[in-house]
Write an enzyme that holds these catalytic residues in place. Structure first.
Site, PDB file in Angstrom:
ATOM      1  N   ARG A 103       3.308  32.161  -2.469  1.00  0.00           N
ATOM      2  CA  ARG A 103       2.246  32.996  -3.063  1.00  0.00           C
ATOM      3  C   ARG A 103       2.140  32.745  -4.563  1.00  0.00           C
ATOM      4  NH1 ARG A 103      -1.814  34.872  -0.947  1.00  0.00           N
ATOM      5  NH2 ARG A 103      -0.578  35.826   0.711  1.00  0.00           N
ATOM      6  N   GLN A 160      -5.513  30.030   8.695  1.00  0.00           N
ATOM      7  CA  GLN A 160      -6.071  30.201   7.347  1.00  0.00           C
ATOM      8  C   GLN A 160      -5.559  29.112   6.395  1.00  0.00           C
ATOM      9  OE1 GLN A 160      -7.919  32.771   5.750  1.00  0.00           O
ATOM     10  NE2 GLN A 160      -6.861  33.315   3.888  1.00  0.00           N
ATOM     11  N   ARG A 187      -0.336  23.087   3.205  1.00  0.00           N
ATOM     12  CA  ARG A 187       0.500  23.925   2.331  1.00  0.00           C
ATOM     13  C   ARG A 187       1.790  24.381   3.009  1.00  0.00           C
ATOM     14  NH1 ARG A 187      -2.126  30.003   1.814  1.00  0.00           N
ATOM     15  NH2 ARG A 187      -2.494  30.366   4.029  1.00  0.00           N
ATOM     16  N   HIS A 233      -6.113  25.829  -4.590  1.00  0.00           N
ATOM     17  CA  HIS A 233      -6.197  27.303  -4.628  1.00  0.00           C
ATOM     18  C   HIS A 233      -5.419  27.838  -5.844  1.00  0.00           C
ATOM     19  CE1 HIS A 233      -6.065  31.420  -3.227  1.00  0.00           C
ATOM     20  NE2 HIS A 233      -6.542  31.132  -2.041  1.00  0.00           N
ATOM     21  N   ASP A 283     -14.152  37.970  -3.843  1.00  0.00           N
ATOM     22  CA  ASP A 283     -13.805  36.828  -2.987  1.00  0.00           C
ATOM     23  C   ASP A 283     -15.102  36.069  -2.704  1.00  0.00           C
ATOM     24  OD1 ASP A 283     -12.702  35.054  -1.242  1.00  0.00           O
ATOM     25  OD2 ASP A 283     -11.796  36.536   0.083  1.00  0.00           O
ATOM     26  N   GLU A 334     -10.808  28.314  -7.802  1.00  0.00           N
ATOM     27  CA  GLU A 334     -10.372  27.232  -6.925  1.00  0.00           C
ATOM     28  C   GLU A 334     -11.440  26.147  -6.796  1.00  0.00           C
ATOM     29  OE1 GLU A 334      -9.430  29.251  -3.218  1.00  0.00           O
ATOM     30  OE2 GLU A 334      -9.039  31.069  -4.351  1.00  0.00           O
TER      31      GLU A 334
HETATM   32  O1  TA6 Z   1      -9.479  31.676  -1.584  1.00  0.00           O
HETATM   33  C1  TA6 Z   1      -9.675  33.015  -1.316  1.00  0.00           C
HETATM   34  C2  TA6 Z   1      -8.985  33.362  -0.019  1.00  0.00           C
HETATM   35  O2  TA6 Z   1      -9.493  32.581   1.019  1.00  0.00           O
HETATM   36  C3  TA6 Z   1      -9.145  34.865   0.212  1.00  0.00           C
HETATM   37  O3  TA6 Z   1     -10.049  35.168   1.242  1.00  0.00           O
HETATM   38  C4  TA6 Z   1      -7.747  35.371   0.403  1.00  0.00           C
HETATM   39  O4  TA6 Z   1      -7.421  35.683   1.680  1.00  0.00           O
HETATM   40  C5  TA6 Z   1      -6.910  34.297  -0.243  1.00  0.00           C
HETATM   41  O5  TA6 Z   1      -7.584  33.090  -0.108  1.00  0.00           O
HETATM   42  C6  TA6 Z   1      -5.440  34.170   0.085  1.00  0.00           C
HETATM   43  O6  TA6 Z   1      -5.193  33.606   1.322  1.00  0.00           O
HETATM   44  P1  TA6 Z   1      -3.703  33.494   1.872  1.00  0.00           P
HETATM   45  O7  TA6 Z   1      -3.832  32.850   3.230  1.00  0.00           O
HETATM   46  O8  TA6 Z   1      -2.939  32.637   0.917  1.00  0.00           O
HETATM   47  O9  TA6 Z   1      -3.163  34.891   1.926  1.00  0.00           O
END
Ligand code: TA6
Length: 313
Positions: free
Chosen positions: A66, A84, A89, A167, A212, A271
């Site tokens: 994080r 996601q 990563r 990111h 966001d 980002e």
């Molecule tokens: O880049 C923004 C985003 O996609 C948000 O929607 C938020 O969820 C963030 O990234 C963090 O994502 P993560 O999977 O690292 O918790």
């Protein structure tokens, strides 16, 4: 192969994970975990940290770290069927000892080349062969360059399509005092409103609640002004048309297990990304996406240098 020298060192980081440390002669430095090819530290000549990493960050696979600069590939966010932000990563990258030459190599000696190729398991969730090369360079002036080169190495003749983001979590003194310049009047997709498309107002972006947004077709230069720190971050990018701006604010921050309740005040993600128009590569083709981040003293210091005030005084 040894890449140890004055500028580049491989050491053990948190939980024994391998970490590359880049150092420049004037004192700046950067740290990159091979886990995720994840930049976790970028310090200026005075040793001040410029990236935000959560105090609650978990340095343990398979969770992404994080903060810092996670690499989102082959999928940004939930724009696809993968987990996601894709899997780059959450993979352990290797040091690339023999990268293909760069057309314009920088003068800096503080750089490292990393590479990721899919494992058998990766091919089950994303059935495409690729070579992802990432060069991370710390310039003599302390600027940090990340260049990604992604090649389709499929032997079945098939193209593949991906989205991507650096990111980056910038460290800011107080999110309420920060503004972002370069995204005014642009269209964006609002993740908080079902990815609906809106147009940004004419003013610089400031923050007073969760944000966001994916700004589309953005300029190659974006600035983050931190008034309190009197510091401006400058993001220059190439091959990355979109720019995501994210801050979870208080409520969402509480729901993120590896983020402290108040830490949202000290972070801002801007980002450099490719989201709206995904990249498609045929076998043998390569894509390049470059982000360069640097800092300059703020030209706007709590109104002191506001031209209207100067003229009026
Ligand atoms: O880049 C923004 C985003 O996609 C948000 O929607 C938020 O969820 C963030 O990234 C963090 O994502 P993560 O999977 O690292 O918790």
């Amino acid at each position: 192969m040894s890449i140890e020298n004055v500028h580049v060192e491989v050491v053990k980081g948190i939980n024994g994970l391998d970490k590359v440390v880049l150092r420049e002669i004037r004192g700046s430095s950067a740290e990159i975990y091979l886990y995720g090819a994840h930049v976790t530290s970028w310090k200026n000549d005075y040793g001040e940290e410029l990236l935000f990493v959560s105090n609650k960050a978990i340095f343990k696979p398979p969770r992404a770290i994080r903060g810092g600069i996670p690499i989102c590939f082959p999928q940004f966010s939930s724009h696809g069927s993968l987990d996601q932000h894709g899997f780059a990563r959450n993979r352990v990258w290797s040091v690339d000892s023999d990268p293909p030459p760069f057309p314009a190599s920088s003068a800096s000696k503080a750089f490292v080349d990393l590479i990721l190729k899919p494992s058998e398991d990766d091919l089950k969730i994303w059935p495409h062969s690729f070579e992802f090369r990432l060069r991370i360079t710390l310039g003599p002036g302390g600027d940090l360059m990340l260049t990604s080169r992604i090649r389709n190495t499929n032997t079945d003749g098939k193209p593949f399509t991906f989205t991507f983001a650096y990111h980056t979590y910038f460290s800011v003194s107080d999110i309420s005092e920060v503004r972002v310049e370069g995204l005014e009047t642009l269209d964006y997709l609002d993740n908080l409103q079902n990815k609906e498309r809106f147009t940004e107002q004419g003013d610089a972006i400031t923050f007073e609640s969760e944000v966001d947004k994916i700004y589309l077709s953005t300029p190659t230069k974006i600035a983050i002004l931190d008034h309190e720190k009197k510091r401006t971050y400058v993001i220059r990018k190439d091959g990355l048309p979109d720019a995501v701006v994210w801050n979870p604010w208080d409520k969402r921050a509480k729901a993120i297990v590896d983020l402290g309740d108040d830490e949202y005040k000290h972070m801002l993600c801007v980002e450099a990304a490719v989201v709206e128009k995904p990249i498609t590569l045929k076998p043998g083709e390569e894509w390049r996406g470059r982000q360069e981040i640097s800092t300059v003293p703020s030209s706007y210091c709590s109104g002191q240098l506001d031209p209207r005030k100067v003229l009026g005084s």
